[in-house]
Design a protein around this motif. Structure first.
Motif, PDB file in Angstrom:
ATOM      1  N   ASP A   1       0.821  -1.200   0.000  1.00  0.00           N
ATOM      2  CA  ASP A   1       0.000   0.000   0.000  1.00  0.00           C
ATOM      3  C   ASP A   1       0.865   1.263   0.000  1.00  0.00           C
ATOM      4  O   ASP A   1       0.577   2.227  -0.719  1.00  0.00           O
ATOM      5  N   ARG A   2       1.940   1.253   0.776  1.00  0.00           N
ATOM      6  CA  ARG A   2       2.811   2.425   0.850  1.00  0.00           C
ATOM      7  C   ARG A   2       3.599   2.616  -0.452  1.00  0.00           C
ATOM      8  O   ARG A   2       3.800   3.739  -0.907  1.00  0.00           O
ATOM      9  N   LEU A   3       4.048   1.516  -1.048  1.00  0.00           N
ATOM     10  CA  LEU A   3       4.786   1.626  -2.303  1.00  0.00           C
ATOM     11  C   LEU A   3       3.897   2.186  -3.407  1.00  0.00           C
ATOM     12  O   LEU A   3       4.309   3.059  -4.186  1.00  0.00           O
ATOM     13  N   LEU A   4       2.673   1.700  -3.467  1.00  0.00           N
ATOM     14  CA  LEU A   4       1.735   2.223  -4.463  1.00  0.00           C
ATOM     15  C   LEU A   4       1.403   3.683  -4.161  1.00  0.00           C
ATOM     16  O   LEU A   4       1.200   4.489  -5.078  1.00  0.00           O
ATOM     17  N   GLY A   5       1.372   4.033  -2.867  1.00  0.00           N
ATOM     18  CA  GLY A   5       1.107   5.414  -2.474  1.00  0.00           C
ATOM     19  C   GLY A   5       2.183   6.364  -2.981  1.00  0.00           C
ATOM     20  O   GLY A   5       1.904   7.527  -3.306  1.00  0.00           O
ATOM     21  N   VAL A   6       3.431   5.871  -3.047  1.00  0.00           N
ATOM     22  CA  VAL A   6       4.524   6.686  -3.576  1.00  0.00           C
ATOM     23  C   VAL A   6       4.254   7.047  -5.027  1.00  0.00           C
ATOM     24  O   VAL A   6       4.372   8.211  -5.435  1.00  0.00           O
ATOM     25  N   PHE A   7       3.888   6.054  -5.826  1.00  0.00           N
ATOM     26  CA  PHE A   7       3.623   6.301  -7.247  1.00  0.00           C
ATOM     27  C   PHE A   7       2.418   7.224  -7.435  1.00  0.00           C
ATOM     28  O   PHE A   7       2.412   8.080  -8.316  1.00  0.00           O
ATOM     29  N   GLU A   8       1.411   7.031  -6.592  1.00  0.00           N
ATOM     30  CA  GLU A   8       0.228   7.890  -6.700  1.00  0.00           C
ATOM     31  C   GLU A   8       0.558   9.334  -6.343  1.00  0.00           C
ATOM     32  O   GLU A   8       0.053  10.276  -6.958  1.00  0.00           O
ATOM     33  N   ALA A   9       1.438   9.513  -5.351  1.00  0.00           N
ATOM     34  CA  ALA A   9       1.849  10.872  -4.972  1.00  0.00           C
ATOM     35  C   ALA A   9       2.640  11.547  -6.084  1.00  0.00           C
ATOM     36  O   ALA A   9       2.585  12.769  -6.262  1.00  0.00           O
TER      37      ALA A   9
END
Length: 365
Positions: free
Chosen positions: A44-52
């Motif tokens: 979830d956090r790794l995907l959050g990086v890309f979304e940011a």
């Protein structure tokens, strides 16, 4: 002199900040695959990086292609691990059982008790692995793929034409022979088509995109090979100076690189959403890297043992063919068979050495 030899100097804080504010962020294949490997909170956090970073993201077509080629291997590799671990432990326990059975008359060891303990251990271990397999998050990982797909929607490069791929292959053959980065460590890679030139294709796509938009680039990769990184005494200094200078010459902008864990530390300073569970993420990434390094070391040991066995047989054959004292004499018919076997051994040894070289160079996955 700094301008003339830009690739050999580190970037100052002003340059770094400008790249973060204005540059394109481009992940490598191994970075995308991290989003499928880790526990739910980490994914979830790794995907959050890309979304940011969504507004500044871009993906070379070659990276997307490699991701789709490899993602099922990552997903099913995790599923296959349950049965594989059970088989490994059962094999170890069976060897221990055999050893205890040889000690039936031992004066102090309670063999029956130890055999019972082994049976309890393997039964408990098998139960835990089967329970873990039954709760494997197939749907969650599928959703992670969907989420990743959505993040890069409209941000993927176009597929290169056959003419451009042929030109890059020709360029690659010349660059690899001269050890010009990136990609030359894949020169002996056992593959078909243009896969051997995958890194160079990515590099050419990056330069073309950056030139079209007149933007600097941050490339995020866990590829640890020297054809991307300037490595001094085992320490990564930064991108290969040749890459920085080639990019500067062709684009007129800055090129920078991060390993994913290093990138996350900097990203956490720019995007507060990433700070949550940051330690958990970096710990998981480190564990994954250590596991791959251990696997690589085990592979190298396997290759070394196999090569040694084949080389010993080769030495014996050479002695027999040449009539060296101490070796069996051979008839004419035997010599033909021995020479045929010698040719086969040389090919096997050469192939194993090539595979060993590639295995030791490619530890990023």
């Amino acid at each position: 002199m700094r301008d003339t030899f830009a690739g050999w100097y580190g970037k100052d804080s002003v340059q770094i900040e400008r790249i973060w504010n204005e540059g394109l962020f481009i992940p490598d294949t191994n970075v995308l695959l991290h989003c499928l490997r880790h526990p739910a909170k980490v994914r979830d956090r790794l995907l959050g990086v890309f979304e940011a970073l969504s507004g500044s993201l871009w993906l070379p077509y070659q990276v997307g292609l490699e991701f789709h080629k490899n993602r099922l291997g990552v997903e099913y590799g995790a599923i296959d691990a349950y049965e594989s671990l059970i088989r490994d432990q059962e094999s170890i326990v069976e060897k221990s059982r055999d050893r205890f059975r040889q000690l039936r008359a031992h004066p102090t060891i309670d063999v029956d008790r130890e055999l019972s303990a082994l049976e309890m251990y393997i039964s408990d271990f098998r139960g835990r692995m089967e329970a873990a397999r039954d709760s494997h998050p197939k749907e969650e990982i599928s959703k992670a793929v969907d989420r990743l797909t959505k993040v890069f929607e409209g941000k993927v490069g176009l597929r290169l034409s056959s003419e451009k791929l042929i030109a890059i292959k020709k360029e690659g053959e010349d660059r690899y022979a001269k050890k010009i980065p990136p990609g030359y460590k894949d020169e002996k890679k056992d593959c078909t088509g243009y896969d051997r030139f995958g890194d160079l294709i990515i590099w050419r796509e990056i330069i073309c995109k950056a030139k079209a938009e007149n933007r600097s680039v941050v490339f995020i990769t866990d590829d640890a090979k020297e054809d991307w990184w300037w490595i001094h005494r085992g320490r990564k200094i930064g991108p290969r100076p040749e890459l920085i200078e080639e990019f500067k010459l062709e684009v007129g902008q800055d090129f920078h690189m991060y390993e994913f864990g290093q990138f996350l530390r900097f990203a956490a300073e720019h995007f507060p959403v990433i700070n949550s569970n940051f330690d958990l993420v970096t710990k998981s990434l480190l564990a994954d890297e250590q596991a791959r390094l251990h696997q690589n070391a085990s592979s190298n040991l396997f290759f070394h043992d196999q090569i040694t066995i084949l080389e010993d047989e080769r030495d014996q054959l050479i002695g027999m063919i040449s009539g060296t004292p101490g070796y069996m004499n051979s008839t004419t018919a035997d010599l033909a068979v021995l020479r045929s076997r010698l040719d086969e051994l040389n090919k096997q040894i050469s192939s194993l050495k090539s595979m060993s070289t590639h295995s030791s160079g490619d530890v990023s996955g």
